[in-house]
Scaffold this motif. Structure first.
Motif, short mmCIF file in Angstrom:
data_model
loop_
_atom_site.label_atom_id
_atom_site.label_comp_id
_atom_site.label_asym_id
_atom_site.label_seq_id
_atom_site.Cartn_x
_atom_site.Cartn_y
_atom_site.Cartn_z
N THR A 125 1.83 8.15 -6.36
CA THR A 125 2.71 7.61 -7.25
C THR A 125 2.93 6.07 -6.69
O THR A 125 2.85 5.69 -5.56
CB THR A 125 4.42 8.04 -7.71
OG1 THR A 125 4.50 7.75 -6.40
CG2 THR A 125 4.29 9.34 -8.02
N GLN A 126 3.08 5.17 -8.06
CA GLN A 126 3.62 3.41 -7.29
C GLN A 126 2.63 3.17 -7.12
O GLN A 126 2.23 2.62 -5.79
CB GLN A 126 4.62 3.91 -6.45
CG GLN A 126 5.72 4.49 -7.87
CD GLN A 126 6.96 3.47 -6.43
OE1 GLN A 126 7.07 2.88 -5.60
NE2 GLN A 126 8.73 4.33 -6.83
N SER A 168 -1.62 1.23 -6.87
CA SER A 168 -2.49 -0.48 -7.55
C SER A 168 -4.04 -0.24 -7.10
O SER A 168 -3.87 1.38 -6.11
CB SER A 168 -1.20 -0.98 -6.97
OG SER A 168 -1.35 -1.25 -5.05
#
Length: 130
Positions: free
Chosen positions: A114-115, A117
């Motif tokens: 998750t989260q 980049s």
């Protein structure tokens, strides 16, 4: 955050603005010295890092592992984007691809991350260098 603009910072930013190709800190440093601007290589690196942190410059890792920098255009500074970079001359084309975004999200989701980049750098030879 507003940063104080120094002579050295302005010189590095002007050097980046003079060309749209990605260039290394060493290349920028050499050009500044040829132009009669006495600036240290460490200062060039610091200024480049500040420009990147402020979102005013892009940095990519070249195929040789060296960081290369380019000043962002007004629309690029506020948007997530990728680059297709010529490994010979450093010319670049901005790539905004929903396919890349979907692929990165799917890979992360499949692994339970998750989260997330990401950065995507594509290197090849531009038409002029081919």
């Amino acid at each position: 955050m507003s940063r104080r603009v120094t002579k050295q910072g302005a010189a590095v930013e002007a050097a980046l603005a003079s060309d749209t190709t990605f260039r290394s800190a060493q290349e920028l440093h050499a050009g500044l010295r040829v132009d009669g601007r006495p600036i240290g290589l460490a200062t060039v690196y610091r200024q480049l890092n500040t420009l990147v942190e402020d979102g005013r410059a892009d940095v990519v890792q070249g195929p040789d592992g060296e960081s290369r920098y380019r000043l962002c255009g007004p629309s690029e500074a506020d948007s997530h984007h990728h680059h297709l970079v010529c490994r010979v001359c450093g010319a670049s084309v901005e790539v905004a691809s929903s396919a890349v975004e979907k692929w990165a999200s799917q890979i992360a989701a499949d692994a339970g991350y998750t989260q997330v980049s990401h950065t995507v750098e594509i290197f090849g030879q531009c038409p002029r260098c081919s």
